[in-house]
Motif scaffolding. Structure first.
Motif, PDB file in Angstrom:
ATOM      1  N   GLY A 143       0.803  -1.209   0.000  1.00 10.16           N
ATOM      2  CA  GLY A 143       0.000   0.000   0.000  1.00 10.16           C
ATOM      3  C   GLY A 143       0.842   1.266   0.000  1.00 10.16           C
ATOM      4  N   SER A 144       0.265   2.345   0.512  1.00  9.76           N
ATOM      5  CA  SER A 144       0.931   3.649   0.448  1.00  9.76           C
ATOM      6  C   SER A 144       2.230   3.684   1.246  1.00  9.76           C
ATOM      7  CB  SER A 144      -0.014   4.750   0.943  1.00  9.76           C
ATOM      8  OG  SER A 144      -0.455   4.482   2.272  1.00  9.76           O
ATOM      9  N   LEU A 145       2.352   2.831   2.247  1.00 11.91           N
ATOM     10  CA  LEU A 145       3.575   2.820   3.047  1.00 11.91           C
ATOM     11  C   LEU A 145       4.742   2.204   2.277  1.00 11.91           C
ATOM     12  CD1 LEU A 145       4.257   3.855   5.858  1.00 11.91           C
ATOM     13  CD2 LEU A 145       3.849   1.571   6.762  1.00 11.91           C
ATOM     14  N   SER A 146       4.451   1.525   1.170  1.00  9.50           N
ATOM     15  CA  SER A 146       5.527   0.979   0.343  1.00  9.50           C
ATOM     16  C   SER A 146       5.769   1.828  -0.895  1.00  9.50           C
ATOM     17  CB  SER A 146       5.219  -0.468  -0.067  1.00  9.50           C
ATOM     18  OG  SER A 146       4.067  -0.531  -0.882  1.00  9.50           O
ATOM     19  N   TYR A 147       4.694   2.298  -1.562  1.00  3.19           N
ATOM     20  CA  TYR A 147       4.921   3.095  -2.769  1.00  3.19           C
ATOM     21  C   TYR A 147       5.052   4.594  -2.482  1.00  3.19           C
ATOM     22  CZ  TYR A 147      -0.209   3.995  -2.828  1.00  3.19           C
ATOM     23  OH  TYR A 147      -1.497   4.352  -2.520  1.00  3.19           O
ATOM     24  N   GLY A 148       4.617   5.057  -1.292  1.00  5.34           N
ATOM     25  CA  GLY A 148       4.677   6.493  -1.029  1.00  5.34           C
ATOM     26  C   GLY A 148       5.113   6.885   0.358  1.00  5.34           C
ATOM     27  N   PRO A 149       6.092   6.198   0.970  1.00  5.57           N
ATOM     28  CA  PRO A 149       6.537   6.640   2.294  1.00  5.57           C
ATOM     29  C   PRO A 149       7.153   8.029   2.227  1.00  5.57           C
ATOM     30  CG  PRO A 149       8.082   5.037   1.377  1.00  5.57           C
ATOM     31  CD  PRO A 149       6.886   5.061   0.474  1.00  5.57           C
ATOM     32  N   PHE A 150       6.883   8.826   3.265  1.00  3.31           N
ATOM     33  CA  PHE A 150       7.377  10.200   3.381  1.00  3.31           C
ATOM     34  C   PHE A 150       6.770  11.133   2.330  1.00  3.31           C
ATOM     35  CE2 PHE A 150      10.813   7.346   4.854  1.00  3.31           C
ATOM     36  CZ  PHE A 150      10.844   7.726   6.178  1.00  3.31           C
ATOM     37  N   TYR A 151       5.752  10.648   1.594  1.00  4.93           N
ATOM     38  CA  TYR A 151       5.161  11.451   0.531  1.00  4.93           C
ATOM     39  C   TYR A 151       3.637  11.371   0.540  1.00  4.93           C
ATOM     40  CZ  TYR A 151       4.377  13.272  -4.219  1.00  4.93           C
ATOM     41  OH  TYR A 151       3.949  14.007  -5.306  1.00  4.93           O
ATOM     42  N   ASN A 152       3.078  10.160   0.551  1.00  2.00           N
ATOM     43  CA  ASN A 152       1.630   9.970   0.474  1.00  2.00           C
ATOM     44  C   ASN A 152       0.953   9.781   1.826  1.00  2.00           C
ATOM     45  OD1 ASN A 152       2.364   8.332  -2.477  1.00  2.00           O
ATOM     46  ND2 ASN A 152       0.819   9.934  -2.456  1.00  2.00           N
ATOM     47  N   ILE A 153       1.696   9.542   2.880  1.00  4.37           N
ATOM     48  CA  ILE A 153       1.100   9.158   4.158  1.00  4.37           C
ATOM     49  C   ILE A 153       0.440  10.354   4.831  1.00  4.37           C
ATOM     50  CG2 ILE A 153       1.506   8.111   6.404  1.00  4.37           C
ATOM     51  CD1 ILE A 153       1.869   6.242   3.980  1.00  4.37           C
ATOM     52  N   ARG A 154      -0.845  10.183   5.148  1.00  2.00           N
ATOM     53  CA  ARG A 154      -1.636  11.246   5.778  1.00  2.00           C
ATOM     54  C   ARG A 154      -1.923  10.905   7.235  1.00  2.00           C
ATOM     55  NH1 ARG A 154      -4.407   9.278   1.762  1.00  2.00           N
ATOM     56  NH2 ARG A 154      -6.023   8.568   3.198  1.00  2.00           N
ATOM     57  N   THR A 155      -1.961  11.927   8.081  1.00  2.00           N
ATOM     58  CA  THR A 155      -2.490  11.769   9.429  1.00  2.00           C
ATOM     59  C   THR A 155      -3.918  12.311   9.429  1.00  2.00           C
ATOM     60  OG1 THR A 155      -1.565  13.904  10.108  1.00  2.00           O
ATOM     61  CG2 THR A 155      -0.208  11.946  10.481  1.00  2.00           C
ATOM     62  N   ARG A 156      -4.663  12.049  10.485  1.00  2.00           N
ATOM     63  CA  ARG A 156      -6.065  12.461  10.504  1.00  2.00           C
ATOM     64  C   ARG A 156      -6.182  13.974  10.671  1.00  2.00           C
ATOM     65  NH1 ARG A 156     -10.574   9.776  10.827  1.00  2.00           N
ATOM     66  NH2 ARG A 156      -9.539   7.833  11.406  1.00  2.00           N
ATOM     67  N   HIS A 157      -7.019  14.576   9.823  1.00  2.00           N
ATOM     68  CA  HIS A 157      -7.324  16.000   9.896  1.00  2.00           C
ATOM     69  C   HIS A 157      -8.835  16.145   9.870  1.00  2.00           C
ATOM     70  CE1 HIS A 157      -3.495  18.425   9.087  1.00  2.00           C
ATOM     71  NE2 HIS A 157      -3.099  17.185   9.285  1.00  2.00           N
ATOM     72  N   GLY A 158      -9.447  16.376  11.018  1.00  2.00           N
ATOM     73  CA  GLY A 158     -10.891  16.514  11.069  1.00  2.00           C
ATOM     74  C   GLY A 158     -11.580  15.242  10.585  1.00  2.00           C
ATOM     75  N   ASP A 159     -12.408  15.376   9.567  1.00  2.00           N
ATOM     76  CA  ASP A 159     -13.121  14.222   9.021  1.00  2.00           C
ATOM     77  C   ASP A 159     -12.322  13.486   7.959  1.00  2.00           C
ATOM     78  OD1 ASP A 159     -15.317  14.772  10.635  1.00  2.00           O
ATOM     79  OD2 ASP A 159     -16.281  16.063   9.136  1.00  2.00           O
ATOM     80  N   ASN A 160     -11.142  14.004   7.623  1.00  2.00           N
ATOM     81  CA  ASN A 160     -10.306  13.360   6.612  1.00  2.00           C
ATOM     82  C   ASN A 160      -9.541  12.197   7.243  1.00  2.00           C
ATOM     83  OD1 ASN A 160     -10.711  15.107   4.239  1.00  2.00           O
ATOM     84  ND2 ASN A 160      -9.874  16.682   5.594  1.00  2.00           N
TER      85      ASN A 160
ATOM     86  N   SER B  75      -3.905   7.533   6.702  1.00  2.00           N
ATOM     87  CA  SER B  75      -3.455   6.377   5.922  1.00  2.00           C
ATOM     88  C   SER B  75      -3.302   5.164   6.831  1.00  2.00           C
ATOM     89  CB  SER B  75      -2.111   6.690   5.252  1.00  2.00           C
ATOM     90  OG  SER B  75      -2.215   7.800   4.391  1.00  2.00           O
ATOM     91  N   ASP B  76      -3.949   4.072   6.453  1.00  2.00           N
ATOM     92  CA  ASP B  76      -3.819   2.832   7.205  1.00  2.00           C
ATOM     93  C   ASP B  76      -2.581   2.059   6.751  1.00  2.00           C
ATOM     94  OD1 ASP B  76      -6.122   3.347   8.632  1.00  2.00           O
ATOM     95  OD2 ASP B  76      -7.415   2.181   7.313  1.00  2.00           O
ATOM     96  N   ILE B  77      -2.279   0.997   7.469  1.00  2.00           N
ATOM     97  CA  ILE B  77      -1.200   0.084   7.098  1.00  2.00           C
ATOM     98  C   ILE B  77      -1.831  -1.151   6.464  1.00  2.00           C
ATOM     99  CG2 ILE B  77       0.708  -1.344   7.931  1.00  2.00           C
ATOM    100  CD1 ILE B  77       0.950   0.549  10.324  1.00  2.00           C
ATOM    101  N   ASP B  78      -1.288  -1.590   5.340  1.00  2.00           N
ATOM    102  CA  ASP B  78      -1.688  -2.846   4.702  1.00  2.00           C
ATOM    103  C   ASP B  78      -0.503  -3.789   4.741  1.00  2.00           C
ATOM    104  OD1 ASP B  78      -4.454  -2.550   3.510  1.00  2.00           O
ATOM    105  OD2 ASP B  78      -3.484  -0.762   2.685  1.00  2.00           O
ATOM    106  N   ALA B  79      -0.707  -4.995   5.267  1.00  3.62           N
ATOM    107  CA  ALA B  79       0.426  -5.906   5.403  1.00  3.62           C
ATOM    108  C   ALA B  79       0.015  -7.354   5.169  1.00  3.62           C
ATOM    109  CB  ALA B  79       1.067  -5.765   6.782  1.00  3.62           C
ATOM    110  N   ILE B  80       0.918  -8.086   4.538  1.00  6.42           N
ATOM    111  CA  ILE B  80       0.770  -9.529   4.351  1.00  6.42           C
ATOM    112  C   ILE B  80       1.655 -10.231   5.375  1.00  6.42           C
ATOM    113  CG2 ILE B  80       1.297 -11.473   2.817  1.00  6.42           C
ATOM    114  CD1 ILE B  80       0.601  -9.665   0.453  1.00  6.42           C
ATOM    115  N   PHE B  81       1.074 -11.172   6.095  1.00  6.50           N
ATOM    116  CA  PHE B  81       1.802 -11.972   7.081  1.00  6.50           C
ATOM    117  C   PHE B  81       1.851 -13.408   6.554  1.00  6.50           C
ATOM    118  CE2 PHE B  81       0.241  -8.316   9.209  1.00  6.50           C
ATOM    119  CZ  PHE B  81       1.050  -8.063  10.319  1.00  6.50           C
ATOM    120  N   VAL B  82       3.043 -13.902   6.279  1.00  3.61           N
ATOM    121  CA  VAL B  82       3.187 -15.260   5.763  1.00  3.61           C
ATOM    122  C   VAL B  82       3.355 -16.204   6.953  1.00  3.61           C
ATOM    123  CG1 VAL B  82       4.460 -16.804   4.237  1.00  3.61           C
ATOM    124  CG2 VAL B  82       4.273 -14.364   3.678  1.00  3.61           C
ATOM    125  N   LEU B  83       2.384 -17.076   7.132  1.00  3.60           N
ATOM    126  CA  LEU B  83       2.354 -17.951   8.301  1.00  3.60           C
ATOM    127  C   LEU B  83       3.374 -19.078   8.201  1.00  3.60           C
ATOM    128  CD1 LEU B  83      -1.520 -18.090   8.517  1.00  3.60           C
ATOM    129  CD2 LEU B  83      -0.045 -17.154  10.305  1.00  3.60           C
TER     130      LEU B  83
END
Length: 389
Positions: A149-166, A169-177
């Motif tokens: 997700g955005s943490l891989s293709y856009g770190p330090f660029y696309n990551i948003r923190t919460r602003h009001g109702d906006n 950015s969440d974290i998306d991760a694959i865990f290989v068991l």
């Protein structure tokens, strides 16, 4: 690197190449203990050079990749991302009157607010520091953890923190068991403070349903759950893959498959909540979309079974699936017990590149890979050149 103040030039005449060279020189000259010096030099570059507003997104993406290199450099000798975050936070908190470059907000894209540089730097490091904690929690039952997700293709660029109702950015991760893991390997998870007790209990109950019934009966191949993280304004979407399912996602002979009939190969995902969309749009390496209609999601104990595309073949064109897009165009391996996970992904990406090279007359492989992601319009402008590196 020294910048003579006499070199200050009006924004209308500034040299893009000059600034690019200065940033690239910083990347190439990083030393293990050069963090504060490098940060000072970044500020100096944008204090002494006027930047046309239209060029700001490009330079923000260049600086974003410089921060990736800074973080990698910091981690040498076992230093933690959490400590890196503290150093960065302390540095920017001590600075007044930062250049406008750091506070420039890009225009909204794909219906999402775009962050300024400081917001994205802080938001990225907060998430990476959290993943550093989760690595310890899941290292026993899992062989590897991949952040997409955005943490891989856009770190330090696309990551948003919460602003009001906006939303942030969440974290998306694959865990290989680990197929050899046992119940007691989940002890750290059950005792961790990152998730609520009710979410942990629900997950363990769902894990037992998955392994005891759904997986052996072929009713589900992936176990997913979205967790709110304590003390954070974002969530983590976890996708637990068996090693067999993970391998089946990566071990595909594209050249052979595109010669066959049109088809959608699906993964059955045991989710805690229904997939929120009726259509899952995937794109091929030409940027053409295929709108996959999500079948009715079957309700079962503690969740639903959702069928989502592992990959799609249509008119002899390959469309990466929704989980492959957590790896394409970029990925971050946060934990890899023996290097096996990283190696498998690298082989998969090389297979993709070989397919593109053989399929299309144009040899711009990296650009084709970028086109195959539904969010390619918001990618950092310099992502292509970073992929080439």
């Amino acid at each position: 690197m020294n910048i003579n103040k006499s070199e200050r030039i009006p924004s209308i005449e500034y040299s893009r190449k000059k600034i690019v060279d200065q940033i690239d020189d910083l990347r190439e000259s990083l030393g293990v203990d050069s963090l504060e010096k490098t940060l000072e030099q970044i500020i100096e570059i944008f204090s002494l050079n006027s930047v046309d507003e239209e060029q700001v997104p490009f330079f923000q993406s260049k600086v974003a990749f410089l921060f990736e290199r800074l973080m990698e450099n910091w981690q040498k000798n076992g230093r933690t991302i959490s400590d890196f975050k503290k150093e960065i936070d302390n540095f920017f908190e001590s600075k007044n009157n930062l250049p406008y470059f750091f506070r420039h907000i890009r225009s909204e894209q794909l219906g999402k607010r775009q962050p300024d540089m400081i917001e994205s730097i802080q938001g990225t490091l907060d998430r990476f520091a959290r993943m550093e904690q989760l690595e310890v929690i899941f290292e026993k039952p899992c062989k590897g953890i991949i952040v997409g997700g955005s943490l891989s293709y856009g770190p330090f660029y696309n990551i948003r923190t919460r602003h009001g109702d906006n939303e942030s950015s969440d974290i998306d991760a694959i865990f290989v068991l680990d197929p050899d893991s046992i119940d007691k390997d989940w002890g750290r998870f059950m005792h961790c403070s990152d998730f609520s007790e009710s979410d942990k209990q629900k997950f363990i109950a769902r894990k037992d349903i998955f392994f005891q019934s759904l997986l052996p009966n072929g009713e589900a191949a992936i176990l997913s759950q979205k967790f709110p993280l304590k003390g954070a304004d974002y969530e983590i979407s976890t996708h637990f893959f068996t090693e067999e399912t993970f391998d089946s996602m990566l071990n595909i002979n594209i050249a052979e498959k595109i010669e066959g009939d049109n088809r959608v190969v699906v993964f059955k995902d045991y989710k805690s909540k229904p997939f929120p969309y009726n259509v899952c749009a995937q794109t091929n390496f030409e940027g053409t979309s295929y709108n996959y209609t999500v079948p009715v999601q079957r309700k079962i104990d503690e969740g639903v079974i959702t069928e989502l595309p592992a990959y799609i073949i249509n008119n002899h064109k390959f469309y990466p699936g929704i989980y492959q897009n957590l790896i394409l165009p970029a990925f971050s391996v946060f934990y890899d017990r023996n290097g096996e996970i990283t190696n498998k992904i690298s082989i998969f990406k090389n297979d993709i590149k070989t397919y593109i090279k053989n399929k299309y007359e144009e040899k711009d492989i990296e650009e084709r890979i970028l086109k195959s992601h539904i969010r390619n319009k918001i990618f950092p402008e310099t992502l292509k050149e970073e992929m080439e590196d």
